[in-house]
Design a protein around this motif. Structure first.
Motif, mmCIF file in Angstrom:
data_model
loop_
_atom_site.group_PDB
_atom_site.id
_atom_site.type_symbol
_atom_site.label_atom_id
_atom_site.label_comp_id
_atom_site.label_asym_id
_atom_site.label_seq_id
_atom_site.Cartn_x
_atom_site.Cartn_y
_atom_site.Cartn_z
ATOM 1 N N TYR A 159 43.967 38.461 34.425
ATOM 2 C CA TYR A 159 42.525 38.618 34.576
ATOM 3 C C TYR A 159 41.965 39.196 33.281
ATOM 4 N N ALA A 192 39.879 34.406 34.849
ATOM 5 C CA ALA A 192 41.314 34.333 35.094
ATOM 6 C C ALA A 192 41.851 33.076 34.439
ATOM 7 N N LYS A 201 36.751 34.279 38.145
ATOM 8 C CA LYS A 201 37.301 34.982 39.306
ATOM 9 C C LYS A 201 36.187 35.609 40.123
ATOM 10 N N LEU A 214 38.264 44.974 37.427
ATOM 11 C CA LEU A 214 39.462 44.486 36.751
ATOM 12 C C LEU A 214 40.667 45.349 37.143
#
Length: 286
Positions: A159, A192, A201, A214
């Motif tokens: 991520y 992502a 994401k 995150l």
């Protein structure tokens, strides 16, 4: 004479030189073109501060794949040094032609070359390459080690947060995130890597919330098993260290090794821009 398979990866793997050397991994520096001048990633003029200055100065910055001839030269040198085969572990073919160059070079290599398109980029690629080294050390063949590489790449979650999508747009790496471009000023996307592509994401409204989210996503990705975590950044050391410290505290004994903090090199930094922070979570090597 015992066989010796050498793992080769590229500079998008964000592997510190000392870690790559200790693992016996050969790292191919990708070409980076800044204002019309071609450099190799890691050479003078391609330090993180240099790439940030070029991007903020609106200079033309792009990246390229290594030539098949340069990779063939590497494979030949490894053969001369006693390698019996090469395991070439490279950045996703969706973003770079590096793995294609490796396949072309493999055709005339003096030793067998098993090429792997990891569908990964950044620390995920580095962690996958380390899985290959681990498998080979345990006695796996090059083909079996390639399977271990892909297994870890597929089990790793990446991520990342960027201050702006502009640099991904410039480099043509925005992919499925392109729908956000029109509202880029009003949203802070968490992105992502999914099957080698950049995808959205989640969308949040502020950088503070994005970085907090995150952290939560990284914790979710770690689950309850032993994990290895890398926090990567470009020109955002305070953000990265704060995230690493918090993850270290919250994951505690789940961590197989201490959280590693790494700054991106030019080949990746050119596409994400300053302020980027990533959390990459992989299962620990057995």
């Amino acid at each position: 004479m015992a066989s010796r398979v050498v793992v080769v990866t590229d500079s998008t793997a964000v592997l510190p030189a000392e870690l790559a050397a200790a693992a016996g991994i050969e790292v191919v520096a990708l070409p980076v073109v800044i204002a019309g001048e071609t450099h190799c990633d890691g050479e003078p003029g391609t330090a993180p501060a240099d790439i940030v200055a070029a991007l903020m100065g609106k200079k033309d910055v792009s990246t390229s794949r290594p030539s098949p001839a340069s990779l063939l030269e590497l494979y030949s040198r490894l053969a001369d040094d006693g390698a019996s085969a090469v395991l070439a572990v490279h950045v996703t073919g969706e973003m770079s032609g590096t793995v294609e160059s490796a396949r072309l070079a493999a055709r005339t290599s003096p030793i067998p070359v098993v090429t792997v398109d990891t569908r990964a980029v950044g620390p995920c690629l580095g962690l996958a390459a380390l899985a290959g080294v681990h498998a080979l050390a345990a006695g796996a063949s090059a083909d079996a080690a390639a399977e271990a590489v892909m297994a870890r790449a597929n089990a790793t979650t990446s991520y990342f947060y960027v201050d702006t999508l502009e640099f991904l747009r410039r480099g043509g790496r925005v992919g499925a995130a392109s729908a956000l471009l029109g509202s880029a000023l009003a949203v802070k996307p968490l992105l992502a890597i999914d099957d080698g592509r950049v995808v959205v994401k989640e969308k949040v409204r502020t950088s503070t919330r994005a970085l907090a989210r995150l952290e939560e996503l990284a914790l979710e990705a770690a689950g309850e098993g032993a994990a290895e975590v890398v926090v990567a950044h470009l020109a955002a050391p305070e953000r990265a260290e704060a995230l690493a410290d918090s993850l270290s505290t919250r994951l505690g004994e789940q961590l197989a090794v201490p959280v590693r903090v790494a700054e991106l090199g030019a080949a990746l930094g050119a596409h994400v821009g300053p302020g980027m922070v990533a959390a990459v979570v992989a299962p620990a090597l057995a």
